[in-house]
Design a protein around this motif. Structure first.
Motif, PDB file in Angstrom:
ATOM      1  N   ALA A 294      10.266  29.261  13.258  1.00  0.00           N
ATOM      2  CA  ALA A 294      10.731  30.594  13.684  1.00  0.00           C
ATOM      3  C   ALA A 294      10.380  30.831  15.154  1.00  0.00           C
ATOM      4  CB  ALA A 294      10.098  31.666  12.804  1.00  0.00           C
ATOM      5  N   ALA A 295       9.158  30.449  15.542  1.00  0.00           N
ATOM      6  CA  ALA A 295       8.749  30.607  16.950  1.00  0.00           C
ATOM      7  C   ALA A 295       9.670  29.777  17.848  1.00  0.00           C
ATOM      8  CB  ALA A 295       7.295  30.180  17.128  1.00  0.00           C
ATOM      9  N   ASP A 296       9.993  28.554  17.408  1.00  0.00           N
ATOM     10  CA  ASP A 296      10.872  27.683  18.200  1.00  0.00           C
ATOM     11  C   ASP A 296      12.281  28.265  18.328  1.00  0.00           C
ATOM     12  OD1 ASP A 296       8.878  25.858  18.638  1.00  0.00           O
ATOM     13  OD2 ASP A 296       9.520  24.467  17.062  1.00  0.00           O
ATOM     14  N   ILE A 297      12.794  28.833  17.248  1.00  0.00           N
ATOM     15  CA  ILE A 297      14.148  29.406  17.302  1.00  0.00           C
ATOM     16  C   ILE A 297      14.200  30.517  18.358  1.00  0.00           C
ATOM     17  CG2 ILE A 297      15.925  30.692  16.052  1.00  0.00           C
ATOM     18  CD1 ILE A 297      14.954  29.292  13.477  1.00  0.00           C
ATOM     19  N   HIS A 298      13.221  31.411  18.305  1.00  0.00           N
ATOM     20  CA  HIS A 298      13.205  32.512  19.291  1.00  0.00           C
ATOM     21  C   HIS A 298      13.073  31.955  20.706  1.00  0.00           C
ATOM     22  CE1 HIS A 298      13.223  36.080  16.718  1.00  0.00           C
ATOM     23  NE2 HIS A 298      12.504  35.372  15.853  1.00  0.00           N
ATOM     24  N   PHE A 299      12.145  31.024  20.874  1.00  0.00           N
ATOM     25  CA  PHE A 299      11.900  30.455  22.204  1.00  0.00           C
ATOM     26  C   PHE A 299      13.141  29.731  22.739  1.00  0.00           C
ATOM     27  CE2 PHE A 299      10.712  26.419  24.319  1.00  0.00           C
ATOM     28  CZ  PHE A 299      10.328  26.946  25.549  1.00  0.00           C
ATOM     29  N   VAL A 300      13.714  28.852  21.903  1.00  0.00           N
ATOM     30  CA  VAL A 300      14.884  28.062  22.342  1.00  0.00           C
ATOM     31  C   VAL A 300      16.068  28.977  22.672  1.00  0.00           C
ATOM     32  CG1 VAL A 300      16.664  26.484  21.471  1.00  0.00           C
ATOM     33  CG2 VAL A 300      14.251  25.862  21.276  1.00  0.00           C
ATOM     34  N   SER A 301      16.195  30.068  21.931  1.00  0.00           N
ATOM     35  CA  SER A 301      17.338  30.979  22.178  1.00  0.00           C
ATOM     36  C   SER A 301      17.236  31.628  23.560  1.00  0.00           C
ATOM     37  CB  SER A 301      17.412  32.059  21.095  1.00  0.00           C
ATOM     38  OG  SER A 301      16.451  33.075  21.318  1.00  0.00           O
ATOM     39  N   THR A 302      16.019  31.663  24.120  1.00  0.00           N
ATOM     40  CA  THR A 302      15.854  32.300  25.433  1.00  0.00           C
ATOM     41  C   THR A 302      16.006  31.315  26.591  1.00  0.00           C
ATOM     42  OG1 THR A 302      13.440  31.946  25.525  1.00  0.00           O
ATOM     43  CG2 THR A 302      14.224  33.964  24.430  1.00  0.00           C
ATOM     44  N   LEU A 303      16.156  30.019  26.286  1.00  0.00           N
ATOM     45  CA  LEU A 303      16.336  29.026  27.360  1.00  0.00           C
ATOM     46  C   LEU A 303      17.766  29.071  27.863  1.00  0.00           C
ATOM     47  CD1 LEU A 303      14.448  25.931  25.843  1.00  0.00           C
ATOM     48  CD2 LEU A 303      13.578  27.606  27.509  1.00  0.00           C
ATOM     49  N   SER A 304      17.918  28.967  29.172  1.00  0.00           N
ATOM     50  CA  SER A 304      19.275  29.061  29.723  1.00  0.00           C
ATOM     51  C   SER A 304      20.050  27.762  29.542  1.00  0.00           C
ATOM     52  CB  SER A 304      19.225  29.441  31.202  1.00  0.00           C
ATOM     53  OG  SER A 304      18.489  28.472  31.922  1.00  0.00           O
ATOM     54  N   GLU A 305      19.338  26.656  29.340  1.00  0.00           N
ATOM     55  CA  GLU A 305      20.070  25.400  29.148  1.00  0.00           C
ATOM     56  C   GLU A 305      19.974  24.912  27.704  1.00  0.00           C
ATOM     57  OE1 GLU A 305      18.798  21.822  31.089  1.00  0.00           O
ATOM     58  OE2 GLU A 305      16.701  22.400  31.029  1.00  0.00           O
ATOM     59  N   GLN A 306      20.870  24.001  27.370  1.00  0.00           N
ATOM     60  CA  GLN A 306      20.968  23.461  26.007  1.00  0.00           C
ATOM     61  C   GLN A 306      19.646  22.875  25.533  1.00  0.00           C
ATOM     62  OE1 GLN A 306      24.024  22.368  24.111  1.00  0.00           O
ATOM     63  NE2 GLN A 306      22.886  21.177  22.640  1.00  0.00           N
ATOM     64  N   SER A 307      19.267  23.208  24.334  1.00  0.00           N
ATOM     65  CA  SER A 307      18.077  22.631  23.735  1.00  0.00           C
ATOM     66  C   SER A 307      18.304  22.542  22.231  1.00  0.00           C
ATOM     67  CB  SER A 307      16.855  23.492  24.055  1.00  0.00           C
ATOM     68  OG  SER A 307      15.669  22.877  23.587  1.00  0.00           O
ATOM     69  N   PHE A 308      17.285  22.146  21.521  1.00  0.00           N
ATOM     70  CA  PHE A 308      17.362  22.035  20.065  1.00  0.00           C
ATOM     71  C   PHE A 308      16.079  22.578  19.455  1.00  0.00           C
ATOM     72  CE2 PHE A 308      20.009  18.519  21.485  1.00  0.00           C
ATOM     73  CZ  PHE A 308      21.047  18.495  20.576  1.00  0.00           C
TER      74      PHE A 308
END
Ligand SMILES: [Mg+2]
Length: 377
Positions: A294-308
């Protein structure tokens, strides 16, 4: 908003220690540390006096205080893992208190759902095809395969394994290969790793993970430069400061800090900001629990570039610890939970079950029957 106390939960008999912060408003914030259990508990017990009584909304100040206080007290190890759990719990509790999601508190999501990859071990290799098939059926569009026997056998045998994986996954599925070079007495060196990296390029592998021992900054810099596939590592590095030598030497294409080890969401954010300045991607390592996911989902959603987001399939602490289990959407992505805080609810009955049954998640652990003096071939 005062923190009045906390409860430590141990749903895994070896790893994954959870912290539940109690707020004076009756709300709870959850965090998780991926560490050896006894060490994490010891670190948490020492840190408790600096957290209980604090203001749950002062996430950065409280977390930085813990980093500063532990400057020479085991920083980088279990102490930092424990701080990770506290930091994630602070974000969750602050979000719930303010009625906002963690991604909103972080500054806002760039997307409503995030790409995810399913992560499994190569072993048992006999069932590799069936397990890949099951992941495709479940909707994964990216799959990572890792560790033994890859990198622990001949290059030709490694290729055979990758050939099988590519054949079963088809051409449209992304495949990542994780050598698992953070295992004790890791044997692959620069030229061994480069030979395999070139082979992986022939199978359109998205990234090659941990091909070298974690401390080999120079080897990683040379390999990152020479490899046709992207080089990813950093799951065992903790604290933002540890990433600086790798970023300065461009010793990775993809940095893989773990929120439950590196220092929590706050540290992930600072690592990502630094990485961006060096043209390095950040893809969180996430072989942990539903709280870490859950922490990763929130964090990744805030990155401006593609991540997983990494999703450790089959791990019950990822799949069954929460009341509404994660599910892939039609695009094979994970939706960012909309609720306040991390947007998940811990299933207390399941948690009690894990604690009572002595559950052990399938993760690397020392083998009591193995000789660790490095003599094993
Ligand atoms: Mg890995």
């Amino acid at each position: 908003m005062k923190i009045t106390g906390w409860t430590i939960h141990t749903p895994d008999r070896r790893f994954h220690v959870l912290v539940e912060l109690h707020g004076e408003n009756g709300l709870a914030g959850w965090g998780a540390a991926y560490s050896e259990r006894e060490q994490a508990i010891g670190a948490l017990r020492w840190l408790e006096r600096f957290v209980v009584g604090e203001n749950a909304l002062h996430i950065e100040r409280v977390t930085e205080k813990l980093h500063q206080l532990t400057f020479w007290l085991g920083r980088g190890g279990a102490m930092t893992h424990a701080i990770s759990a506290i930091n994630i719990a602070l974000w969750d509790l602050a979000g719930k208190t303010l009625g906002q999601s963690v991604s909103t508190l972080l500054g806002g999501s760039h997307r409503k759902s995030v790409p995810v990859y399913g992560s499994v071990l190569f072993r048992p290799v006999e069932t590799l095809e069936q397990r890949i098939e099951a992941m495709l059926t479940r909707g994964f569009r990216a799959i990572k395969l890792g560790w033994d026997p890859f990198g622990r056998q001949s290059a030709a045998e490694d290729e055979e394994l990758v050939k099988r994986a590519r054949r079963s996954a088809g051409d449209k599925t992304r495949i990542m290969i994780d050598a698992g070079g953070s295992e004790p007495f890791w044997k692959l060196r620069f030229k061994d790793a480069l030979e395999r990296a070139r082979m992986l390029g022939d199978y359109a592998v998205t990234w090659f993970e941990e091909p070298l021992q974690p401390d080999d900054v120079e080897g990683y810099a040379r390999l990152t430069d020479a490899s046709p596939v992207k080089i990813a590592h950093g799951e065992v590095l903790t604290r933002r400061q540890s990433f600086v030598p790798y970023f300065s030497a461009r010793a990775m294409d993809i940095a893989q800090p773990d929120a439950t080890k590196a220092g929590g969401v706050s540290e992930m954010r600072r690592i990502a900001w630094m990485a961006e300045q060096h043209g390095i991607q950040v893809v969180p390592h996430g072989w942990n629990t539903a709280i870490g996911v859950a922490a990763d989902i929130h964090f990744v959603s805030t990155l401006s570039e593609q991540s997983f987001v990494e999703f450790n399939t089959g791990n019950e602490l990822v799949e069954q610890l929460i009341t509404r289990p994660f599910a892939l959407n039609a695009d094979g992505e994970l939706e960012v939970p909309a609720g306040p805080g991390l947007g998940i609810e811990i299933d207390r009955d399941r948690l009690a079950h894990f604690e009572a049954s002595g559950y052990a998640s399938g993760t690397w652990a020392w083998d009591e029957n193995r000789d660790y003096d490095g003599s094993r071939e």
